[in-house]
Motif scaffolding. Structure first.
Motif, PDB file in Angstrom:
ATOM      1  N   ASP A  95      42.117   1.056  10.330  1.00 17.38           N
ATOM      2  CA  ASP A  95      42.413   1.367  11.734  1.00 17.38           C
ATOM      3  C   ASP A  95      42.859   0.087  12.446  1.00 17.38           C
ATOM      4  O   ASP A  95      42.036  -0.706  12.900  1.00 17.38           O
ATOM      5  N   ALA A  96      44.181  -0.115  12.486  1.00 17.22           N
ATOM      6  CA  ALA A  96      44.751  -1.293  13.142  1.00 17.22           C
ATOM      7  C   ALA A  96      45.693  -0.844  14.253  1.00 17.22           C
ATOM      8  O   ALA A  96      46.747  -1.430  14.476  1.00 17.22           O
ATOM      9  N   ALA A  97      45.305   0.224  14.951  1.00 14.97           N
ATOM     10  CA  ALA A  97      46.160   0.715  16.039  1.00 14.97           C
ATOM     11  C   ALA A  97      46.094  -0.243  17.222  1.00 14.97           C
ATOM     12  O   ALA A  97      47.111  -0.795  17.659  1.00 14.97           O
ATOM     13  N   TYR A  98      44.897  -0.484  17.728  1.00 15.71           N
ATOM     14  CA  TYR A  98      44.740  -1.395  18.878  1.00 15.71           C
ATOM     15  C   TYR A  98      43.454  -2.172  18.739  1.00 15.71           C
ATOM     16  O   TYR A  98      42.456  -1.678  18.201  1.00 15.71           O
ATOM     17  N   GLY A  99      43.487  -3.403  19.249  1.00 19.63           N
ATOM     18  CA  GLY A  99      42.298  -4.245  19.232  1.00 19.63           C
ATOM     19  C   GLY A  99      41.890  -4.608  20.644  1.00 19.63           C
ATOM     20  O   GLY A  99      41.652  -3.731  21.480  1.00 19.63           O
ATOM     21  N   VAL A 119      39.957  -2.749  12.237  1.00 18.78           N
ATOM     22  CA  VAL A 119      40.405  -4.126  12.353  1.00 18.78           C
ATOM     23  C   VAL A 119      40.043  -4.649  13.746  1.00 18.78           C
ATOM     24  O   VAL A 119      40.485  -4.095  14.758  1.00 18.78           O
ATOM     25  N   ILE A 121      38.111  -4.185  16.081  1.00 19.97           N
ATOM     26  CA  ILE A 121      37.235  -3.262  16.811  1.00 19.97           C
ATOM     27  C   ILE A 121      37.813  -1.863  16.591  1.00 19.97           C
ATOM     28  O   ILE A 121      39.039  -1.737  16.430  1.00 19.97           O
ATOM     29  N   PRO A 122      37.001  -0.836  16.547  1.00 23.81           N
ATOM     30  CA  PRO A 122      37.602   0.496  16.412  1.00 23.81           C
ATOM     31  C   PRO A 122      38.603   0.737  17.550  1.00 23.81           C
ATOM     32  O   PRO A 122      38.293   0.495  18.720  1.00 23.81           O
ATOM     33  N   SER A 123      39.806   1.164  17.187  1.00 21.27           N
ATOM     34  CA  SER A 123      40.856   1.351  18.199  1.00 21.27           C
ATOM     35  C   SER A 123      40.387   2.340  19.252  1.00 21.27           C
ATOM     36  O   SER A 123      39.871   3.413  18.932  1.00 21.27           O
TER      37      SER A 123
HETATM   38  K   LIG Z   1      41.512  -1.635  15.656  1.00 20.85           K
END
Ligand SMILES: [K+]
Ligand SMILES: NC(=O)C1=CN([C@@H]2O[C@H](COP(=O)(O)OP(=O)(O)OC[C@H]3O[C@@H](n4cnc5c(N)ncnc54)[C@H](OP(=O)(O)O)[C@@H]3O)[C@@H](O)[C@H]2O)[C@H](O)CC1
Length: 459
Positions: A95-99, A119, A121-123
């Motif tokens: 899960d590398a959508a948003y940090g 990645v 923090i959970p997006s």
């Molecule tokens: K993330």
């Protein structure tokens, strides 16, 4: 201790790093790939979906994707903006959508029974506050970079992050003013009694209890004794309560008790005041006098917090006037009584501001307990240190648990620990003691009984 930095602080740390951003992203992505392989238990025949956003969190994910592919993993990279509602089957979703740059809304795709590695923090979790909408994908593991983020320790974020690893990507976070407390910190801080100590080294005075609420005083005083208080003296206004024989009771009147209760206060290392005192006007008045006249560090809990705030000017004049350390231990409701409003979404900022305003060390109870010390310099109004204590669970939310904590902090102060460490280490040991008791049917006195084992375990 593990450093905790806010997204704004992390951006400043990044900006002052000697390495260019793409080097940091490469290191971050490498750490993500290594964590993925660890979670997968290998690479051969494994399938991984990587959901990537348009920012640097997505860039970390793309590096990880490239590295996993090079290791023979079958990788699908999915643009977060064009995600299908349901992902194709995989062993793992990265899960590398948003940090830390996330704002607004995020509905994650369905991932079936795949493991989830977040990645940074959970997006969809706010990295500052831990707030999250309903669409966030819970992670089995989160790999975050160089330091924890408050949102991983607070609110929904703590629940959604799963196991957290902190990867070293070479940034300097030595200036962090917030830390998560670890067992090693508590072991280092918690005092050991000197071989030649006598009973007045580390003595704790407790003023608490009332005819209606004798139990709070028993819990606070026995906890102080179990936590290491060499001699614990209890004054319960207007009542003699049933305590173990080791607790010395000094009887005082139900009103105007401050002079009697404090008569030998100079012999004690700390005062705990508040648990179970009640809120009768004469009790509140005498409690305020005790707080103002006590020439030792003080822990103020329960009705003592109410008494502190019981003035047209609020609690600040009384508390700021004290010369020695003061520790306040509110839950959210008591925090509201003290400051006029409950903690905001950014709980850390609320606690810091209150500590600065009142000139006290403030411990805000919660799923994650936050301790903030007042700033040392007036020029740096929010400059105090912050500790996160995260080892507690729902067992701590039992009647009388707070009285136990107050007694333990009194003991730590009496043994000479600095106020912020006394509060943070006591909160950690208090949670650890509770964790040693049965998950169901817990009594606060069970926590008291487990304190020696918790302390024994850090020796
Ligand atoms: K993330
Ligand atoms: N020092 C470190 O810790 C390092 C961390 N790294 C990683 O970088 C991210 C932070 O990267 P950043 O680019 O600042 O932010 P994000 O990737 O989290 O997201 C920002 C972009 O996403 C868009 N966005 C935000 N919310 C939404 C949303 N709800 N829907 C759609 N798009 C959204 C945002 O668009 P705007 O229009 O709002 O600007 C941005 O484009 C950190 O978490 C780490 O993973 C690096 O590895 C370097 C070192």
């Amino acid at each position: 201790m593990i450093p905790v930095v806010t997204p704004v602080e992390m951006a400043a740390i990044d900006a002052s790093a000697p390495e260019p951003l793409d080097v940091l992203i490469e290191r971050a992505g490498r750490a993500v790939a290594a964590a993925a392989i660890d979670l997968l238990g290998g690479t051969y025949g494994r399938v991984v979906n990587v959901v990537v956003g348009k920012g640097n969190n997505g860039a970390d994910g793309r590096v990880a994707a490239r590295r996993l592919e090079a290791r023979g993993v079958k990788v699908r990279v999915i643009d977060a903006a064009m995600r299908p509602p349901v992902l194709r089957r995989s062993d793992l979703v990265i899960d590398a959508a948003y940090g830390t740059g996330f704002r607004g809304e995020w509905i994650a795709p369905e991932v079936g029974d795949a493991l989830v590695l977040a990645v940074d923090i959970p997006s969809g979790v706010d990295a500052l506050t831990g707030e999250a909408g309903a669409g966030v994908l819970p992670a089995d593991r989160t790999i975050t970079f160089q330091a924890l983020k408050p949102g991983l320790l607070l609110g929904d974020g703590a629940r959604l992050a799963g196991h957290i690893d902190v990867a070293d990507i070479g940034l300097d976070v030595s200036g962090a003013s917030q830390h998560q407390v670890t067992v090693d910190d508590v072991a280092e801080w918690w005092p050991t009694r000197a071989i030649d100590a006598h009973k007045w080294n580390g003595a704790v005075k407790v003023i608490g209890g009332s005819p209606e609420m004798p139990g709070a005083a028993v819990l606070a005083s026995t906890a102080a004794a179990r936590a290491g208080g060499s001699l614990v003296s209890l004054s319960a206004p207007g009542v003699t309560v049933a305590t173990p024989p080791e607790i010395v009771q000094r009887h005082v009147a139900a009103d105007d008790f401050s002079a009697d209760a404090l008569v030998d206060i100079h012999r004690f290392g700390a005062l705990v005041i508040g648990p179970g005192l009640g809120r009768a006007d004469e009790v509140l008045m005498a409690t305020r006098a005790c707080i103002s006249d006590a020439t030792v560090p003080v822990v103020i809990d329960g009705d003592g917090l109410f008494a502190s705030a019981w003035s047209a000017e609020g609690p600040a004049p009384l508390l700021r006037d004290r010369e020695l350390a003061t520790v306040l231990t509110p839950h959210d409701g008591e925090f509201g009584v003290l400051t006029g409003s409950p903690p905001g979404a950014d709980r850390v900022a609320s606690v810091r501001a209150a500590a600065a305003d009142l000139g006290c060390t403030l411990l805000l109870k919660g799923q994650t307990t936050i301790v903030a010390s007042p700033p040392e310099a007036e020029a740096d109004p929010l400059g105090g240190h912050v500790w996160f204590v995260t080892n507690g669970d729902q067992r701590l939310a039992t009647a009388g648990s707070g009285d136990v904590l107050a007694g333990m902090i009194g003991s730590a102060l009496a043994m000479g620990l600095d106020a912020d460490k006394a509060a943070a280490a006591s909160a950690w040991l208090h949670a650890d003691a509770a964790n040693r008791t049965p998950a169901d049917g817990l009594l606060a006195s069970d926590i008291v009984d487990a304190i020696p084992a918790a302390i024994g375990a850090i020796r």
